[in-house]
Scaffold this active site. Structure first.
Site, short mmCIF file in Angstrom:
data_model
loop_
_atom_site.label_atom_id
_atom_site.label_comp_id
_atom_site.label_asym_id
_atom_site.label_seq_id
_atom_site.Cartn_x
_atom_site.Cartn_y
_atom_site.Cartn_z
N ARG A 180 0.05 7.33 -2.79
CA ARG A 180 0.83 9.16 -2.20
C ARG A 180 2.12 8.83 -2.06
O ARG A 180 2.33 9.95 -2.02
CB ARG A 180 0.79 8.10 -0.18
CG ARG A 180 -0.87 8.62 0.10
CD ARG A 180 -0.88 8.06 1.90
NE ARG A 180 -1.15 6.75 1.11
CZ ARG A 180 -1.81 5.77 2.34
NH1 ARG A 180 -0.89 5.77 3.61
NH2 ARG A 180 -1.36 4.02 2.36
N LEU A 222 10.19 -20.90 -4.58
CA LEU A 222 8.98 -20.54 -3.95
C LEU A 222 7.72 -20.04 -4.53
O LEU A 222 8.30 -20.36 -5.60
CB LEU A 222 9.70 -18.71 -3.54
CG LEU A 222 9.19 -17.71 -3.31
CD1 LEU A 222 9.08 -17.36 -1.34
CD2 LEU A 222 9.14 -16.31 -3.46
N HIS A 225 2.45 3.28 -8.95
CA HIS A 225 2.08 2.27 -9.50
C HIS A 225 3.37 1.56 -10.23
O HIS A 225 3.82 0.35 -9.83
CB HIS A 225 1.02 2.14 -9.92
CG HIS A 225 -0.61 2.00 -8.86
ND1 HIS A 225 -0.80 2.21 -8.28
CD2 HIS A 225 -1.56 2.89 -9.47
CE1 HIS A 225 -1.30 2.51 -7.63
NE2 HIS A 225 -2.58 2.67 -9.14
N ASP A 248 0.68 -0.84 0.81
CA ASP A 248 0.27 0.42 0.23
C ASP A 248 0.73 1.31 0.22
O ASP A 248 1.96 1.35 0.56
CB ASP A 248 -0.83 0.08 1.06
CG ASP A 248 -2.48 1.33 1.20
OD1 ASP A 248 -2.40 1.13 -0.55
OD2 ASP A 248 -2.14 1.21 2.25
N ARG A 274 -1.63 9.60 -10.20
CA ARG A 274 -0.88 7.62 -8.97
C ARG A 274 -0.31 6.74 -10.15
O ARG A 274 0.19 6.11 -9.03
CB ARG A 274 -2.66 7.64 -9.13
CG ARG A 274 -3.45 8.85 -7.62
CD ARG A 274 -4.72 8.47 -7.71
NE ARG A 274 -4.28 7.15 -6.77
CZ ARG A 274 -4.29 6.53 -5.53
NH1 ARG A 274 -3.81 7.19 -5.21
NH2 ARG A 274 -4.92 5.38 -5.49
N ARG A 316 -4.71 -2.00 8.77
CA ARG A 316 -6.59 -2.46 8.68
C ARG A 316 -6.17 -3.60 7.57
O ARG A 316 -4.89 -3.81 7.02
CB ARG A 316 -7.31 -1.29 8.01
CG ARG A 316 -7.27 -0.44 7.24
CD ARG A 316 -7.61 0.44 5.94
NE ARG A 316 -8.01 0.97 5.60
CZ ARG A 316 -7.35 1.55 5.54
NH1 ARG A 316 -7.14 2.39 7.01
NH2 ARG A 316 -7.11 2.75 4.27
N LEU A 317 -7.58 -3.91 7.65
CA LEU A 317 -7.28 -5.68 6.98
C LEU A 317 -7.32 -5.92 5.36
O LEU A 317 -6.90 -6.34 4.40
CB LEU A 317 -7.03 -6.59 7.00
CG LEU A 317 -6.52 -6.78 8.50
CD1 LEU A 317 -7.56 -8.16 9.05
CD2 LEU A 317 -5.48 -8.07 8.50
C1 IPE Z 1 -5.46 -2.70 -0.26
O1 IPE Z 1 -5.14 -1.21 -0.35
C2 IPE Z 1 -5.26 -3.50 -1.67
C3 IPE Z 1 -4.96 -3.67 -2.44
C4 IPE Z 1 -3.07 -3.48 -1.41
C5 IPE Z 1 -4.23 -4.38 -2.98
P1 IPE Z 1 -6.65 -0.11 -0.46
O2 IPE Z 1 -5.36 0.96 -0.49
O3 IPE Z 1 -7.43 -0.44 -1.70
O4 IPE Z 1 -6.89 -0.55 1.08
P2 IPE Z 1 -7.95 0.61 1.57
O5 IPE Z 1 -9.39 0.90 0.58
O6 IPE Z 1 -6.96 2.05 2.22
O7 IPE Z 1 -8.56 -0.05 2.54
C1 IPE Z 2 -1.81 -0.08 -3.52
O1 IPE Z 2 -1.38 2.06 -3.72
C2 IPE Z 2 -1.73 -0.07 -4.76
C3 IPE Z 2 -3.20 -0.37 -5.09
C4 IPE Z 2 -3.81 -0.92 -3.95
C5 IPE Z 2 -3.59 -1.14 -5.92
P1 IPE Z 2 -2.68 2.98 -3.40
O2 IPE Z 2 -2.73 3.10 -5.05
O3 IPE Z 2 -3.52 2.28 -2.93
O4 IPE Z 2 -1.71 3.92 -3.19
P2 IPE Z 2 -2.69 5.19 -1.46
O5 IPE Z 2 -3.58 4.15 -0.48
O6 IPE Z 2 -3.82 6.06 -2.56
O7 IPE Z 2 -1.16 5.94 -1.16
MG MG Z 3 -4.20 2.45 -0.57
#
Ligand code: IPE
Ligand code: IPE
Ligand code: MG
Length: 251
Positions: free
Chosen positions: A31, A138, A44, A27, A40, A201-202
């Site tokens: 940001r 792995l 990725h 995650d 964004r 969080r999960l």
């Molecule tokens: C969880 O991240 C899903 C992945 C890392 C693929 P999110 O960014 O989607 O989760 P929330 O919305 O912060 O809970």
């Molecule tokens: C995790 O990064 C990747 C996915 C959920 C696909 P985010 O895209 O959720 O990044 P933030 O949480 O907005 O920073």
């Molecule tokens: Mg996120």
């Protein structure tokens, strides 16, 4: 003096008790990009290098199963441009990395509701799974279009169908029967769950499987995550006292 990354790896080996299965909620890509005034999707893209680092580190440390949360069922609600960019990255990943993964003995499995993917993305998934099927260094699970509640509902549906068809008795429904009908069937439960970007969080990830996983949250954003951070998480895990509901000897 800060220990080098290799020193951390050495300590992991000395300590012993490496987690057999590490799961990661990757995650913070958005940001990371925002801090640099980038779109964004640039986050990725940058996160792909961390995926590579994490796999390399897991192999070096002797982890047997690495499960990465790449795209959740809820992520389908993001803007279409972002979803397209993520699916494009998946296809790029498969074409660029499959050969090396195979060489390293990594066997890739993609877990989730793959019916929702575009035909091109589904073809990429099939290609990486078949190219790497022989790997035994792995197991890399990539959770894509994955939601844990949907996975549990699917298991319930599979069991109900078997009971209806007379191939299973109600008395046979136990924890093992459920586990065998999850996407992770046949793999040990995660010992260590890592989440980057500081969120506690999960987000609907592996709710059944992580019943007794140790949780390590790091503030590091996913595109900044390196082998070093994986090793720090494993060292943190090695300091934990896993009791599984029992009393520790001597206490
Ligand atoms: C969880 O991240 C899903 C992945 C890392 C693929 P999110 O960014 O989607 O989760 P929330 O919305 O912060 O809970
Ligand atoms: C995790 O990064 C990747 C996915 C959920 C696909 P985010 O895209 O959720 O990044 P933030 O949480 O907005 O920073
Ligand atoms: Mg996120």
């Amino acid at each position: 003096m800060t220990p080098s990354t290799e020193d951390l790896l050495g300590r992991i080996k000395i300590n012993g008790g490496v987690p057999a299965h590490v799961a990661v909620i990757m995650d913070g890509n958005g940001r990371w990009a925002k801090r640099r005034n980038l779109p964004r999707t640039a986050g990725h893209q940058a996160g792909m290098a961390s995926v590579r680092e994490c796999i390399e580190g897991a192999v070096e440390a002797g982890v047997e199963v690495l499960t990465l949360f790449a795209f959740s069922q809820e992520n389908w609600q993001r803007p279409p441009e972002e979803i397209d960019a993520l699916m494009g990255l998946l296809q790029e990943y498969v074409s660029k990395e499959s050969a090396e993964l195979k060489e390293r003995g990594v066997s890739v499995k993609v877990l989730g509701e793959l019916d929702r993917l575009t035909p091109a993305a589904r073809a990429a998934v099939a290609s990486i799974e078949s190219q790497t099927a022989e790997g035994n260094a792995l197991t890399l699970n990539i959770c894509l279009s994955y939601g844990s509640r949907a996975e549990l509902a699917r298991a319930a549906r599979l069991i109900a169908t078997e009971v209806r068809d007379g191939t299973m008795r109600v008395e046979e429904i136990d924890e093992a029967a459920m586990a065998r009908r999850l996407y992770t069937a046949g793999t040990p439960d995660p010992d260590l769950l890592i989440r980057t970007s500081g969120e506690h969080r999960l987000s609907n990830f592996l709710l059944w499987q992580i019943a007794y996983a140790e949780f390590h949250v790091t503030a590091v954003l996913w595109p900044d995550f390196t082998r070093r951070h994986l090793f720090e998480a494993i060292l943190d895990f090695q300091r934990r006292d896993r009791r599984f509901g029992r009393v520790t000897a001597g206490s």
